[in-house]
Design an enzyme around this catalytic site. Structure first.
Site, PDB file in Angstrom:
ATOM      1  N   CYS A 113     -63.887 -30.804 -14.010  1.00 56.59           N
ATOM      2  CA  CYS A 113     -62.861 -31.721 -14.520  1.00 56.59           C
ATOM      3  C   CYS A 113     -63.271 -33.135 -14.140  1.00 56.59           C
ATOM      4  CB  CYS A 113     -61.507 -31.385 -13.888  1.00 56.59           C
ATOM      5  SG  CYS A 113     -60.177 -32.506 -14.393  1.00 56.59           S
ATOM      6  N   CYS A 120     -58.282 -31.422  -5.106  1.00 53.69           N
ATOM      7  CA  CYS A 120     -58.579 -30.289  -5.999  1.00 53.69           C
ATOM      8  C   CYS A 120     -60.065 -29.950  -6.001  1.00 53.69           C
ATOM      9  CB  CYS A 120     -58.104 -30.642  -7.405  1.00 53.69           C
ATOM     10  SG  CYS A 120     -58.643 -29.498  -8.672  1.00 53.69           S
ATOM     11  N   GLY A 158     -59.922 -27.390 -14.981  1.00 51.53           N
ATOM     12  CA  GLY A 158     -59.978 -28.380 -16.047  1.00 51.53           C
ATOM     13  C   GLY A 158     -58.634 -28.959 -16.440  1.00 51.53           C
ATOM     14  N   GLU A 159     -58.698 -30.023 -17.233  1.00 50.89           N
ATOM     15  CA  GLU A 159     -57.501 -30.691 -17.725  1.00 50.89           C
ATOM     16  C   GLU A 159     -57.358 -30.319 -19.214  1.00 50.89           C
ATOM     17  OE1 GLU A 159     -54.709 -32.370 -16.959  1.00 50.89           O
ATOM     18  OE2 GLU A 159     -54.517 -32.463 -19.128  1.00 50.89           O
ATOM     19  N   SER A 190     -50.356 -26.869 -18.166  1.00 48.81           N
ATOM     20  CA  SER A 190     -50.191 -27.836 -17.069  1.00 48.81           C
ATOM     21  C   SER A 190     -51.127 -29.019 -17.281  1.00 48.81           C
ATOM     22  CB  SER A 190     -50.517 -27.148 -15.737  1.00 48.81           C
ATOM     23  OG  SER A 190     -50.479 -28.082 -14.684  1.00 48.81           O
ATOM     24  N   LEU A 213     -47.092 -34.107 -11.016  1.00 52.61           N
ATOM     25  CA  LEU A 213     -46.632 -35.450 -10.635  1.00 52.61           C
ATOM     26  C   LEU A 213     -47.086 -35.825  -9.218  1.00 52.61           C
ATOM     27  CD1 LEU A 213     -44.949 -37.787 -11.771  1.00 52.61           C
ATOM     28  CD2 LEU A 213     -42.929 -36.742 -10.772  1.00 52.61           C
ATOM     29  N   HIS A 288     -53.140 -26.080  -0.960  1.00 53.66           N
ATOM     30  CA  HIS A 288     -54.113 -25.061  -0.544  1.00 53.66           C
ATOM     31  C   HIS A 288     -55.359 -25.730   0.000  1.00 53.66           C
ATOM     32  CE1 HIS A 288     -51.746 -22.974  -3.830  1.00 53.66           C
ATOM     33  NE2 HIS A 288     -51.380 -22.444  -2.694  1.00 53.66           N
ATOM     34  N   CYS A 331     -53.929 -22.214  -6.676  1.00 60.75           N
ATOM     35  CA  CYS A 331     -54.005 -23.488  -7.414  1.00 60.75           C
ATOM     36  C   CYS A 331     -54.949 -24.447  -6.721  1.00 60.75           C
ATOM     37  CB  CYS A 331     -52.656 -24.196  -7.409  1.00 60.75           C
ATOM     38  SG  CYS A 331     -51.394 -23.429  -8.350  1.00 60.75           S
TER      39      CYS A 331
HETATM   40  N1  SAH Z   1     -55.555 -30.251 -14.725  1.00 62.19           N
HETATM   41  C1  SAH Z   1     -54.283 -29.667 -14.820  1.00 62.19           C
HETATM   42  C2  SAH Z   1     -54.275 -28.167 -14.750  1.00 62.19           C
HETATM   43  C3  SAH Z   1     -55.144 -27.519 -13.695  1.00 62.19           C
HETATM   44  S1  SAH Z   1     -54.700 -27.775 -12.027  1.00 62.19           S
HETATM   45  C4  SAH Z   1     -53.341 -30.278 -13.811  1.00 62.19           C
HETATM   46  O1  SAH Z   1     -53.811 -30.928 -12.870  1.00 62.19           O
HETATM   47  O2  SAH Z   1     -52.134 -30.123 -13.977  1.00 62.19           O
HETATM   48  C5  SAH Z   1     -53.241 -26.772 -11.858  1.00 62.19           C
HETATM   49  C6  SAH Z   1     -52.334 -27.177 -10.723  1.00 62.19           C
HETATM   50  O3  SAH Z   1     -52.968 -27.004  -9.452  1.00 62.19           O
HETATM   51  C7  SAH Z   1     -51.919 -28.640 -10.780  1.00 62.19           C
HETATM   52  O4  SAH Z   1     -50.516 -28.779 -10.625  1.00 62.19           O
HETATM   53  C8  SAH Z   1     -52.654 -29.232  -9.595  1.00 62.19           C
HETATM   54  O5  SAH Z   1     -52.042 -30.388  -9.096  1.00 62.19           O
HETATM   55  C9  SAH Z   1     -52.618 -28.078  -8.622  1.00 62.19           C
HETATM   56  N2  SAH Z   1     -53.551 -28.230  -7.495  1.00 62.19           N
HETATM   57  C10 SAH Z   1     -54.762 -28.820  -7.497  1.00 62.19           C
HETATM   58  N3  SAH Z   1     -55.311 -28.787  -6.252  1.00 62.19           N
HETATM   59  C11 SAH Z   1     -54.413 -28.153  -5.452  1.00 62.19           C
HETATM   60  C12 SAH Z   1     -54.404 -27.784  -4.069  1.00 62.19           C
HETATM   61  N4  SAH Z   1     -55.432 -28.052  -3.259  1.00 62.19           N
HETATM   62  N5  SAH Z   1     -53.328 -27.129  -3.594  1.00 62.19           N
HETATM   63  C13 SAH Z   1     -52.295 -26.820  -4.403  1.00 62.19           C
HETATM   64  N6  SAH Z   1     -52.249 -27.134  -5.724  1.00 62.19           N
HETATM   65  C14 SAH Z   1     -53.292 -27.789  -6.241  1.00 62.19           C
HETATM   66 FE1  SF4 Z   2     -58.542 -32.007 -12.809  1.00 62.80          FE
HETATM   67 FE2  SF4 Z   2     -56.090 -30.936 -12.534  1.00 62.80          FE
HETATM   68 FE3  SF4 Z   2     -57.928 -30.742 -10.552  1.00 62.80          FE
HETATM   69 FE4  SF4 Z   2     -56.840 -33.122 -11.103  1.00 62.80          FE
HETATM   70  S1  SF4 Z   2     -55.756 -31.283 -10.340  1.00 62.80           S
HETATM   71  S2  SF4 Z   2     -59.022 -32.726 -10.754  1.00 62.80           S
HETATM   72  S3  SF4 Z   2     -56.625 -32.993 -13.311  1.00 62.80           S
HETATM   73  S4  SF4 Z   2     -58.049 -29.831 -12.578  1.00 62.80           S
END
Ligand code: SAH
Ligand code: SF4
Length: 339
Positions: A113, A120, A158-159, A190, A213, A288, A331
């Site tokens: 992404c 993330c 991914g987004e 999402s 958000l 996480h 997630c």
């Molecule tokens: N790119 C999209 C969809 C994939 S991520 C988005 O960001 O919404 C799916 C979800 O996982 C999102 O709500 C993101 O904020 C969450 N996420 C990413 N890293 C995380 C982490 N370390 N712990 C908990 N949730 C996380």
């Molecule tokens: Fe991409 Fe969603 Fe991870 Fe942000 S949380 S880097 S938008 S996958």
């Protein structure tokens, strides 16, 4: 050698084009769609209600398109993670999450992404490629638990709104009567809120939308999520408010709790203020662990306190239970690892 494109992943309209080009009758588009998406047959050999001649022509022109997983991890809590091969020798991860009644599959839309959210794992990989609609749907079609699945969440790698064409095609195939025939209410996309693609998604699909958000303050969100610079969340919420949410469509607000960062009383008050009047539910997600990330998880009491602070302001809110942490399937923990 030219690589034959797959039949699997084509929409009804695209299949109409295919049958027309081959001189087949128009009704064959529906027959092929039903083989692909209802009967789980992606090789023309098995499409027995088509003439032998057309089956051979389809075989010459198209690859079957579904591919089995190449690695499986099983969590102590019952969640399962699968690694699926996609184009260019890359891989994506898919997670199956069984609960008592609901069985959810969490699917990926990109390899990596580009948005680089600091918390993330996928973001730390950078962007490596978009999935096709066929590759997105293969994560359902080739899932061993496919028959059990009741819900689909586009919350893997991914987004989704950076790959809107293929994501919209996959939603069309999932929700159409000629396709999987799933209720759009059982599908959630999402996003961090890319514009104008988010408006397009709301117009073209009845699926549920989840907005990530993570802070109700612009300057703070900018520090956590670089996207805020390009797509400010206040504009996003304004756009969402301008939609007519009939069909019981509800927006979810995803809010990952980062210890000591975004769960104070002020955060609860401001979040309630920015969401005021919006038909939504807030999902609080534990952070996480991700290697090398400075973001940490808050304790269960802190999560509970924040939940109560929001509830007391009239915001519907749930704490989402983590699944698959022990196999890095929760997630934000997904990444491309070759088998
Ligand atoms: N790119 C999209 C969809 C994939 S991520 C988005 O960001 O919404 C799916 C979800 O996982 C999102 O709500 C993101 O904020 C969450 N996420 C990413 N890293 C995380 C982490 N370390 N712990 C908990 N949730 C996380
Ligand atoms: Fe991409 Fe969603 Fe991870 Fe942000 S949380 S880097 S938008 S996958």
């Amino acid at each position: 050698m030219t690589i034959r494109e797959p039949l699997f992943g084509k929409t009804y309209n695209e299949l109409l084009g295919v049958v027309k080009d081959l001189g087949m009758p128009a009704y064959s588009a529906r027959q092929i769609a039903e083989w692909l998406y209802k009967k789980n047959v992606s090789s023309p050999d098995g499409m027995t209600n088509l003439s032998k001649k057309f089956r051979n022509e389809l075989k010459k022109k198209f690859a079957p398109g579904t591919v089995p997983w190449s690695k499986e991890n099983i969590s102590a809590d019952g969640a399962k993670k699968y690694l699926f091969p996609v184009s260019n020798a890359e891989y994506v991860e898919t997670v199956y999450i069984p609960e008592q009644r609901r069985k959810t599959v969490c699917i990926s839309t990109q390899v990596g992404c580009k948005w680089g959210c600091g918390f993330c794992m996928t973001g730390s990989q950078g962007f490596r490629g978009n999935l096709t609609a066929g590759e997105i749907l293969n994560q359902l079609a080739s899932l061993p638990e496919k028959e059990e699945v009741t819900n689909i969440v586009y919350m893997g790698m991914g987004e989704p709104l950076d790959n809107p064409g293929e994501v919209l095609k996959s939603l069309d195939i999932l929700t159409s009567a000629w396709g999987y025939g799933m209720s759009p209410r059982r599908i959630t996309v999402s996003t961090i809120g890319i514009m104008p693609q988010m408006g397009e998604l709301l117009k073209k699909s009845n699926c549920r939308l989840a907005i990530s958000l993570h802070s109700p303050f612009e300057d703070e969100r900018l520090k956590i999520m670089p996207v805020e610079k390009h797509h400010p969340f206040k504009k996003l919420l304004k756009e969402i408010r301008s939609f007519d949410f009939e069909n019981q469509r509800r927006v979810s607000i995803e809010y990952v709790i980062f210890r000591g960062i975004n769960h104070s009383r002020d955060h609860a008050a401001e979040l309630a203020k920015v969401l005021n009047g919006l038909k939504c539910r807030v999902n609080l997600i534990p952070c996480h662990p991700v290697p090398g990330s400075r973001f940490q998880e808050a304790g269960p009491e802190q999560m509970q306190d924040f939940k109560e602070a929001l509830s007391s302001k009239g915001i519907p809110v749930t704490i989402r239970r983590s699944r698959g942490r022990d196999i890095s399937a929760a997630c934000g923990q997904l990444s491309t690892k070759k088998p």
